[in-house]
Each structure stands twice: as C-alpha cells, then as structure tokens.
Design a protein around this motif. Structure first.
Motif: not given
Length: 311
Positions: A50-54, A56-65, A173-178
């Motif tokens: 939810i935090v990353l969606a708000l 606008g950074r949610l798309a950064q997560v797949p890049r780590l995977l 935040v992005v890395s922990v989400t991944a």
C-alpha cells in the motif's frame, strides 16, 4: 525545526517502537511463533504494498527479483525471517534478556563480518571492542553453563542480513517488500497447513478469525514492522550514520528494560558481568566511530576551504 532534528526524532521513534516490541509479542504468547511469523510476513507485504503504491514506486519491486539480485533478495529474506522467528520465540520462552544482548553485540559482529566478507581491517579500538564482546560471551557461557545461542543467532542473522542489503542497490522499503514477497508463499502454506491440521507446533493453531483480540494483534504486525522502517529510512536521509548508529542502542536498551523490569526475567551476576563488558565494548566502539566521523568532517572542511582559497 531543522531537517537533521526531524531525522533524529524519527530515528528515536523507530528505535523506541523496536525496543518496546517485546511488549507486543508477549501479548501473542498463546500463538505459536511460526504462525506469528507467517502473519507478520503477509501483513507486512500488504502494508508495504500500500505504501509503495501510494508513492508510485510499486514497479521497483519486480526489478529486484530478476537476475543476480534475485538470489541476494532470497538470501536476505531467509536471514531476516530467521531473525524474526528467533526474536518472537525468545519473547515467548522468556529469553528476552538474551535477545537484547544479541542486538547489543550485533554492531561488533557486523565489524567481524566486514573483516571476513570484505577484507576490512580492524582498528585497535575496534579489535579491543570485539575482544571484550567475545569475553562477555565466554563469561556468560562459563557462568551459566550454556552458550547464549539466542544472542549469537540474532546477531549473526542480522549481520548476514546487513551484508546482503549492502549488495542491493535499492531503498529499504522497496527491498524489504521484495523480501516479504519472496517469503509470502511459504507463509501462506504454513497458515494453510495449520488450518488443515497438518502441524500445530505443539499448541492449537489457526487463531486468526477465531479470536478477535489476537486477530487484530496479528494484523497489526504489518504496521509494527513497516512503520519503524519508514521512520528509519526517513532518518537515514537526514542524519549522518554515526548518529544513527549511536541512537540505535536505544533499541536493545529498551528491550533489556522490558525483559528485566516488566517480564522480570532472571538477571544473574553473570549476566551483569557480561553486559558490563558489552557496554564497555560499545562505548569504545562508539568513541572510535565518533573520532572517525570528526576526522572525516575536518578533512572535508579543510578540502572545501582549500578549494575556495584556490579559486
């Protein structure tokens, strides 16, 4: 209020939440630790998503995977989940004193991991601090007749987690989400197994949805995990890392006070001797860190002055 002061307040807030978290996990003592960990993983994923969606950074997560970074994320996820599990377990089995000791010795374990993994050299003060920490562990092992394995496990897994994070070019935040995304299938399977009666960890399972109080507590674990991390990320961008490192000692200190004053766990003379050695080691380590920070600032100021005078 200056940005630096805001950063310090955010860091104090994060460490206060982390330090008082044993009080929260003690409320979940009836829930098996694997079930608590599974809920913490899934609710953290929801919170971070939810935090990353708000933002606008949610798309950064797949890049780590993808590619080499995916393996680093998996290793980091394994390390942090093991750390979370052991911390939850330590609270449930009345070993919060050992947990606080683990987070006290973590900076010194991190120094040694830096030597092993990156070939970093120990300064004399750092070497003395590490030696004192090793003496503290040996003293506690000899005095109590058992190695403080919970402390060593927590410090070790958190140290390994730190090593993995250094290799990831991404915000916390992005890395922990991944990481929790990687862990979420296992967490889902674990909870499904509890629901189907495949395992119960020696206690009844499947508390979520059957007990309103415990259900709310389990759901709140996502906020409890994510909130302090966001505060930490905010602070890290505004406060130098030496200050961040010093304020972080508030976390194990509050954990220690929870263990001794609230939970009334045993604190023997052997514990006192070991903690005194650890506190001394951290004082030496912190003094060295402050000295290095001041030297770096003087060098930067001198270079800036020289640049101005030349032009």
């Amino acid at each position: 209020m200056t940005e630096a002061r805001k950063g310090i307040l955010a860091m104090v807030g994060a460490c206060t939440i982390w330090g008082l978290s044993p009080l929260y996990y003690k409320l979940l003592v009836a829930v098996p630790p694997g079930e608590v960990l599974s809920h913490r993983t899934l609710w953290s994923l929801a919170f971070f998503g939810i935090v990353l969606a708000l933002q606008g950074r949610l798309a950064q997560v797949p890049r780590l995977l993808s590619g080499r970074r995916a393996l680093i994320v998996v290793l980091a996820a394994v390390a942090i989940s093991a750390n979370w599990f052991m911390f939850i377990l330590s609270i449930q089995i009345d070993r919060a004193v050992e947990a606080s000791l683990g987070y006290y010795i973590f900076p010194l374990v991190a120094v040694m991991l830096g030597v092993i993994a990156f070939g970093e050299r120990l300064r004399p003060a750092q070497g003395m601090a590490v030696a004192l920490a090793a003496t503290a562990v040996a003293l506690l092992t000899w005095g109590l007749g058992v190695t403080p394995w919970i402390s060593l496990f927590l410090a070790g897994t958190f140290g390994i987690y730190g090593l993995m994070k250094k290799r990831l070019d991404a915000g916390p935040v992005v890395s922990v989400t991944a990481e929790v995304l990687v862990l979420s299938p296992l967490a889902t399977l674990w909870l499904a197994g509890i629901h189907d009666g495949l395992w119960s960890e020696g206690r009844p399972g499947g508390f979520f949805g059957h007990d309103l109080h415990l259900s709310l507590l389990l759901a709140f674990s996502g906020v409890l995990t994510g909130g302090p991390l966001i505060l930490f990320s905010y602070a890290a961008r505004r406060v130098n890392m030496t200050t961040v490192g010093l304020i972080q000692y508030l976390n194990p200190t509050l954990q220690f006070l929870c263990a001794t004053l609230v939970f009334r766990e045993p604190f023997t003379p052997w514990h006192l001797g070991a903690f005194a050695l650890i506190w001394t080691a951290l004082a030496i380590y912190s003094a060295e860190a402050l000295r290095q920070d001041r030297a770096a600032r003087r060098a930067a100021a001198s270079a800036a002055t020289s640049g101005i005078s030349v032009t």
